[in-house]
Design a protein around this motif. Structure first.
Motif, PDB file in Angstrom:
ATOM      1  N   GLY A 195       0.769  -1.240   0.000  1.00 23.79           N
ATOM      2  CA  GLY A 195       0.000   0.000   0.000  1.00 23.79           C
ATOM      3  C   GLY A 195       0.798   1.287   0.000  1.00 23.79           C
ATOM      4  N   CYS A 196       1.874   1.354  -0.811  1.00 28.06           N
ATOM      5  CA  CYS A 196       2.653   2.597  -0.916  1.00 28.06           C
ATOM      6  C   CYS A 196       1.786   3.715  -1.513  1.00 28.06           C
ATOM      7  N   LEU A 197       2.303   4.941  -1.456  1.00 25.07           N
ATOM      8  CA  LEU A 197       1.592   6.075  -2.042  1.00 25.07           C
ATOM      9  C   LEU A 197       1.696   6.058  -3.568  1.00 25.07           C
ATOM     10  N   TRP A 198       0.667   6.612  -4.212  1.00 28.27           N
ATOM     11  CA  TRP A 198       0.667   6.855  -5.656  1.00 28.27           C
ATOM     12  C   TRP A 198       0.353   8.333  -5.869  1.00 28.27           C
ATOM     13  N   PHE A 199       1.035   8.971  -6.834  1.00 28.96           N
ATOM     14  CA  PHE A 199       0.866  10.403  -7.072  1.00 28.96           C
ATOM     15  C   PHE A 199       0.562  10.684  -8.537  1.00 28.96           C
ATOM     16  N   ILE A 200      -0.134  11.787  -8.781  1.00 26.58           N
ATOM     17  CA  ILE A 200      -0.210  12.346 -10.137  1.00 26.58           C
ATOM     18  C   ILE A 200       0.791  13.504 -10.187  1.00 26.58           C
ATOM     19  N   PRO A 201       1.944  13.292 -10.847  1.00 22.19           N
ATOM     20  CA  PRO A 201       2.964  14.355 -10.885  1.00 22.19           C
ATOM     21  C   PRO A 201       2.397  15.641 -11.488  1.00 22.19           C
ATOM     22  N   GLY A 202       2.711  16.770 -10.855  1.00 29.10           N
ATOM     23  CA  GLY A 202       2.289  18.060 -11.386  1.00 29.10           C
ATOM     24  C   GLY A 202       0.844  18.434 -11.096  1.00 29.10           C
ATOM     25  N   SER A 203       0.152  17.616 -10.291  1.00 24.59           N
ATOM     26  CA  SER A 203      -1.282  17.875 -10.054  1.00 24.59           C
ATOM     27  C   SER A 203      -1.527  18.872  -8.928  1.00 24.59           C
ATOM     28  N   HIS A 204      -0.467  19.563  -8.493  1.00 17.00           N
ATOM     29  CA  HIS A 204      -0.588  20.463  -7.340  1.00 17.00           C
ATOM     30  C   HIS A 204      -0.736  21.928  -7.751  1.00 17.00           C
ATOM     31  N   VAL A 213      -2.320  15.506  -5.898  1.00 13.64           N
ATOM     32  CA  VAL A 213      -3.302  14.417  -5.810  1.00 13.64           C
ATOM     33  C   VAL A 213      -2.567  13.097  -5.554  1.00 13.64           C
ATOM     34  N   HIS A 214      -2.975  12.392  -4.493  1.00 14.70           N
ATOM     35  CA  HIS A 214      -2.328  11.117  -4.170  1.00 14.70           C
ATOM     36  C   HIS A 214      -3.337  10.140  -3.569  1.00 14.70           C
ATOM     37  N   LYS A 215      -2.946   8.881  -3.527  1.00  8.85           N
ATOM     38  CA  LYS A 215      -3.824   7.822  -3.004  1.00  8.85           C
ATOM     39  C   LYS A 215      -2.957   6.670  -2.528  1.00  8.85           C
ATOM     40  N   SER A 216      -3.578   5.697  -1.881  1.00 10.00           N
ATOM     41  CA  SER A 216      -2.893   4.423  -1.630  1.00 10.00           C
ATOM     42  C   SER A 216      -3.916   3.308  -1.739  1.00 10.00           C
ATOM     43  N   GLU A 217      -3.442   2.136  -2.127  1.00 10.76           N
ATOM     44  CA  GLU A 217      -4.344   1.005  -2.345  1.00 10.76           C
ATOM     45  C   GLU A 217      -4.507   0.208  -1.051  1.00 10.76           C
ATOM     46  N   LEU A 218      -5.483  -0.700  -1.068  1.00 10.06           N
ATOM     47  CA  LEU A 218      -5.670  -1.655   0.022  1.00 10.06           C
ATOM     48  C   LEU A 218      -4.373  -2.440   0.242  1.00 10.06           C
ATOM     49  N   ASN A 219      -4.048  -2.710   1.490  1.00 11.27           N
ATOM     50  CA  ASN A 219      -2.901  -3.572   1.781  1.00 11.27           C
ATOM     51  C   ASN A 219      -3.351  -5.030   1.692  1.00 11.27           C
ATOM     52  N   SER A 220      -2.991  -5.678   0.591  1.00 16.77           N
ATOM     53  CA  SER A 220      -3.421  -7.069   0.411  1.00 16.77           C
ATOM     54  C   SER A 220      -2.314  -8.033   0.818  1.00 16.77           C
ATOM     55  N   SER A 221      -1.188  -7.479   1.303  1.00 23.10           N
ATOM     56  CA  SER A 221      -0.047  -8.337   1.650  1.00 23.10           C
ATOM     57  C   SER A 221      -0.166  -8.821   3.092  1.00 23.10           C
ATOM     58  N   ASP A 222       0.802  -9.601   3.534  1.00 24.88           N
ATOM     59  CA  ASP A 222       0.773 -10.031   4.932  1.00 24.88           C
ATOM     60  C   ASP A 222       1.769  -9.245   5.790  1.00 24.88           C
ATOM     61  N   SER A 223       2.251  -8.110   5.262  1.00 21.82           N
ATOM     62  CA  SER A 223       3.088  -7.249   6.102  1.00 21.82           C
ATOM     63  C   SER A 223       2.441  -5.871   6.245  1.00 21.82           C
ATOM     64  N   SER A 224       2.618  -5.260   7.413  1.00 26.27           N
ATOM     65  CA  SER A 224       2.034  -3.934   7.652  1.00 26.27           C
ATOM     66  C   SER A 224       2.864  -2.870   6.935  1.00 26.27           C
ATOM     67  N   ARG A 225       2.368  -1.621   6.953  1.00 31.52           N
ATOM     68  CA  ARG A 225       3.075  -0.506   6.332  1.00 31.52           C
ATOM     69  C   ARG A 225       2.946   0.688   7.276  1.00 31.52           C
ATOM     70  N   HIS A 226       3.732   0.652   8.360  1.00 31.32           N
ATOM     71  CA  HIS A 226       3.633   1.714   9.358  1.00 31.32           C
ATOM     72  C   HIS A 226       4.282   3.001   8.855  1.00 31.32           C
ATOM     73  N   VAL A 227       3.614   4.113   9.184  1.00 29.74           N
ATOM     74  CA  VAL A 227       4.067   5.429   8.752  1.00 29.74           C
ATOM     75  C   VAL A 227       3.834   6.433   9.871  1.00 29.74           C
ATOM     76  N   PHE A 228       4.768   7.366  10.059  1.00 30.17           N
ATOM     77  CA  PHE A 228       4.482   8.546  10.870  1.00 30.17           C
ATOM     78  C   PHE A 228       4.449   9.732   9.926  1.00 30.17           C
ATOM     79  N   THR A 229       3.384  10.523  10.014  1.00 27.63           N
ATOM     80  CA  THR A 229       3.255  11.662   9.105  1.00 27.63           C
ATOM     81  C   THR A 229       2.816  12.892   9.882  1.00 27.63           C
TER      82      THR A 229
END
Length: 291
Positions: A185-194, A245-261
């Motif tokens: 579930g990493c981030l996905w971006f639309i470059p230049g959409s800001h 503009v950014h998004k992230s997908e469902l985590n379908s894996s068996d490992s977590s994706r911890h983030v501090f933001t």
């Protein structure tokens, strides 16, 4: 090394995001993960999560309790859960540490470990390289993206939720505490959409309405093919422009994706919208990034 930074800052202004790999050490990441485990161990499940409902009226009360819990979380450390992890009596169906979606929104102010990271000299130095004159920290979150159930985050702009006049004054710092991959579930971006403003705003609803916030405007349908994935290794920092503009997908894996933001606002010549869900309080005015 001001010189070698400038092409990267140019890249940030072009794309609206920038990855700085190995910005934090493995030890710093582990200290945040260990601290969050301590916080969870001491967690009391919030009352609105424990209530049993039967009638429509009680459901509305629960929704209100839930929304109050969210709306007043700006100057506290509070717990938000994934859907479907509690039974109708409010008991966990899975271990509580696997059921949490995020913890927010004032870790940076009240927890010594997260405060130290937020105000670390390398973050302050980066703020200065970015030309921030009076940056203040407006919120922080620990996001778990649990294996199998870590929900998707639909395409959005952070300024939808954190609105300023003028726009362009919000900056997200997103720290991978373990590898963020396309699978988990990493981030996905639309470059230049800001560069074209915001199309939607989340605002506080009038008192007495059943929902605590409402949306003004709408999110356009973004073309999926415009998004690029941004896998980041543990310790990497992603800088996120408030309007990209950014998004992230469902985590379908068996490992977590911890983030501090955490999010920073350039306070110089900027006004914070009174309609934002998050408001500074007498107990916690937005603290300066520079200490």
């Amino acid at each position: 090394s001001g010189g070698e930074q400038s092409p990267r800052l140019f890249q940030f202004r072009e794309d609206g995001f920038l990855v700085l790999e190995h910005f934090f050490t493995a030890e710093e990441c582990d200290s945040m993960r260990n601290q969050i485990q301590r916080i969870i161990a001491e967690m009391e499940v919030p009352p609105h999560c424990r209530t049993e409902f039967s009638t429509k009226e009680e459901e509305q009360l629960q929704a209100q309790g839930s929304s109050d819990y969210f709306l007043t979380s700006g100057d506290k450390i509070r717990f938000f859960f994934e859907k479907g992890v509690l039974d109708e009596r409010g008991n966990f169906l899975i271990p509580k540490e696997k059921s949490i979606s995020k913890i927010g929104h004032a870790l940076h102010a009240y927890d010594p470990v997260f405060k130290q990271i937020t105000h670390s000299s390398k973050v302050q130095e980066l703020g200065r390289k970015l030309g921030l004159e009076r940056p203040v920290v407006v919120q922080s979150m620990y996001i778990f993206k649990q294996p199998g159930i870590g929900g998707e985050v639909t395409p959005h702009q952070d300024a939808t939720f954190l609105h300023t006049e003028p726009l362009g004054r919000i900056l997200g710092f997103w720290i991978a505490l373990e590898d963020a991959t396309q699978e988990n579930g990493c981030l996905w971006f639309i470059p230049g959409s800001h560069t074209s403003g915001v199309t939607r705003r989340m605002v506080r609803a009038a008192p007495g309405t059943s929902t605590c916030v409402e949306f003004v405007g709408s999110e356009p349908a973004y073309d999926d093919s415009r998004f690029i994935p941004l896998p980041v290794r543990k310790g990497g920092l992603v800088l996120i422009h408030g309007e990209v503009v950014h998004k992230s997908e469902l985590n379908s894996s068996d490992s977590s994706r911890h983030v501090f933001t955490f999010h920073v606002m350039e306070a110089k010549g900027t006004s914070w919208s009174k309609e934002n869900w998050l408001q500074p309080t007498p107990e916690l005015p937005f603290p300066s990034l520079y200490t």
